[in-house]
Design a protein around this motif. Structure first.
Motif, PDB file in Angstrom:
ATOM      1  N   PHE A  59      78.826  58.348  70.460  1.00  0.00           N
ATOM      2  CA  PHE A  59      79.385  59.588  71.451  1.00  0.00           C
ATOM      3  C   PHE A  59      78.375  60.461  71.535  1.00  0.00           C
ATOM      4  O   PHE A  59      77.463  60.961  70.847  1.00  0.00           O
ATOM      5  N   SER A  60      78.337  60.773  72.915  1.00  0.00           N
ATOM      6  CA  SER A  60      77.200  61.739  73.321  1.00  0.00           C
ATOM      7  C   SER A  60      77.978  62.550  74.409  1.00  0.00           C
ATOM      8  O   SER A  60      78.887  62.260  75.089  1.00  0.00           O
ATOM      9  N   ILE A  61      77.715  63.945  74.491  1.00  0.00           N
ATOM     10  CA  ILE A  61      77.970  65.097  75.292  1.00  0.00           C
ATOM     11  C   ILE A  61      77.017  65.814  75.912  1.00  0.00           C
ATOM     12  O   ILE A  61      75.955  66.036  75.223  1.00  0.00           O
ATOM     13  N   GLU A  62      76.971  66.028  77.126  1.00  0.00           N
ATOM     14  CA  GLU A  62      76.077  66.770  77.740  1.00  0.00           C
ATOM     15  C   GLU A  62      76.877  67.927  78.755  1.00  0.00           C
ATOM     16  O   GLU A  62      77.707  67.424  79.475  1.00  0.00           O
ATOM     17  N   SER A  63      76.556  69.210  78.685  1.00  0.00           N
ATOM     18  CA  SER A  63      77.322  70.044  79.613  1.00  0.00           C
ATOM     19  C   SER A  63      76.530  71.368  79.985  1.00  0.00           C
ATOM     20  O   SER A  63      75.688  71.568  79.138  1.00  0.00           O
ATOM     21  N   GLU A  64      76.512  71.477  81.233  1.00  0.00           N
ATOM     22  CA  GLU A  64      75.951  72.872  81.433  1.00  0.00           C
ATOM     23  C   GLU A  64      77.078  73.593  82.648  1.00  0.00           C
ATOM     24  O   GLU A  64      77.745  73.421  83.283  1.00  0.00           O
ATOM     25  N   VAL A  65      76.999  75.189  81.701  1.00  0.00           N
ATOM     26  CA  VAL A  65      78.075  75.855  82.628  1.00  0.00           C
ATOM     27  C   VAL A  65      77.965  76.082  83.968  1.00  0.00           C
ATOM     28  O   VAL A  65      76.576  76.176  84.526  1.00  0.00           O
ATOM     29  N   GLY A  66      78.940  75.889  84.741  1.00  0.00           N
ATOM     30  CA  GLY A  66      78.779  75.882  86.141  1.00  0.00           C
ATOM     31  C   GLY A  66      78.531  74.756  86.991  1.00  0.00           C
ATOM     32  O   GLY A  66      78.610  74.674  88.044  1.00  0.00           O
ATOM     33  N   LYS A  67      78.272  73.653  86.214  1.00  0.00           N
ATOM     34  CA  LYS A  67      77.671  72.545  86.706  1.00  0.00           C
ATOM     35  C   LYS A  67      78.420  71.064  86.291  1.00  0.00           C
ATOM     36  O   LYS A  67      78.607  70.119  86.967  1.00  0.00           O
ATOM     37  N   GLY A  68      79.200  71.091  85.217  1.00  0.00           N
ATOM     38  CA  GLY A  68      80.041  70.277  84.847  1.00  0.00           C
ATOM     39  C   GLY A  68      79.683  69.471  83.286  1.00  0.00           C
ATOM     40  O   GLY A  68      78.743  70.001  82.647  1.00  0.00           O
ATOM     41  N   THR A  69      80.214  68.601  83.100  1.00  0.00           N
ATOM     42  CA  THR A  69      80.119  67.820  81.920  1.00  0.00           C
ATOM     43  C   THR A  69      80.103  66.410  81.768  1.00  0.00           C
ATOM     44  O   THR A  69      80.835  65.649  82.550  1.00  0.00           O
ATOM     45  N   ARG A  70      79.455  65.682  81.091  1.00  0.00           N
ATOM     46  CA  ARG A  70      79.411  64.103  80.822  1.00  0.00           C
ATOM     47  C   ARG A  70      79.553  63.866  79.395  1.00  0.00           C
ATOM     48  O   ARG A  70      78.869  64.197  78.407  1.00  0.00           O
ATOM     49  N   VAL A  71      80.387  63.106  79.162  1.00  0.00           N
ATOM     50  CA  VAL A  71      80.893  62.765  77.911  1.00  0.00           C
ATOM     51  C   VAL A  71      80.754  60.962  77.838  1.00  0.00           C
ATOM     52  O   VAL A  71      81.499  60.250  78.690  1.00  0.00           O
ATOM     53  N   THR A  72      79.997  60.512  77.100  1.00  0.00           N
ATOM     54  CA  THR A  72      79.968  58.798  76.908  1.00  0.00           C
ATOM     55  C   THR A  72      80.232  58.439  75.527  1.00  0.00           C
ATOM     56  O   THR A  72      79.857  59.182  74.543  1.00  0.00           O
ATOM     57  N   ILE A  73      81.263  57.585  75.571  1.00  0.00           N
ATOM     58  CA  ILE A  73      81.727  56.793  74.310  1.00  0.00           C
ATOM     59  C   ILE A  73      81.317  55.305  74.447  1.00  0.00           C
ATOM     60  O   ILE A  73      81.267  54.751  75.401  1.00  0.00           O
TER      61      ILE A  73
END
Length: 134
Positions: A116-130
């Motif tokens: 599981f990994s998560i990357e997120s930047e306020v105002g730009k979006g989120t990417r979650v990978t499972i």
């Protein structure tokens, strides 16, 4: 690690969440996951697709069938251009909710899969990978 196959599904409405669930189940069956593991990865994908729609305003889901030595895997990436997550550790904590859903939250989805990994930047979006490995 070699990607054997990939598919991108849009998530713009409730019906798209069903399509994601069906595709993830199909791929989990193809790599010969047990029924329990199929249910786990489909449940995690359903929660994350719902989050993508509700909190991210929709986005894309990329499914990838993986091969690493003798084991197969299904990797699913959920990506949106929404508001982002200001506090990822809080969002991953048990009991944290910012609305509706199955109540699993990100932490619950994380426990159902192998990677599981998560990357997120306020105002730009989120990417979650499972990833679920057989």
């Amino acid at each position: 690690m070699p990607v054997l196959n990939s598919e991108v599904l849009p998530v713009r409405g409730e019906g798209d969440i069903v399509s994601v669930r069906q595709a993830v189940r199909k791929w989990a069956v193809e790599i010969k996951c047990s029924l329990v593991d199929q249910t786990k990865v489909v449940t995690a994908a359903s929660e994350l697709a719902r989050n993508l729609l509700i909190y991210g305003g929709g986005g894309e889901v990329r499914l990838e069938k993986l091969q690493e030595g003798l084991r197969g895997g299904v990797r699913v990436t959920f990506e949106d251009k929404g508001p982002g997550i200001p506090d990822i550790p809080q969002a991953l904590s048990d009991g944290f909710t910012s609305g509706s859903g199955m109540g699993l939250g990100l932490g619950g989805a994380k426990r159902l899969v192998n990677d599981f990994s998560i990357e997120s930047e306020v105002g730009k979006g989120t990417r979650v990978t499972i990833t679920k490995w057989k």
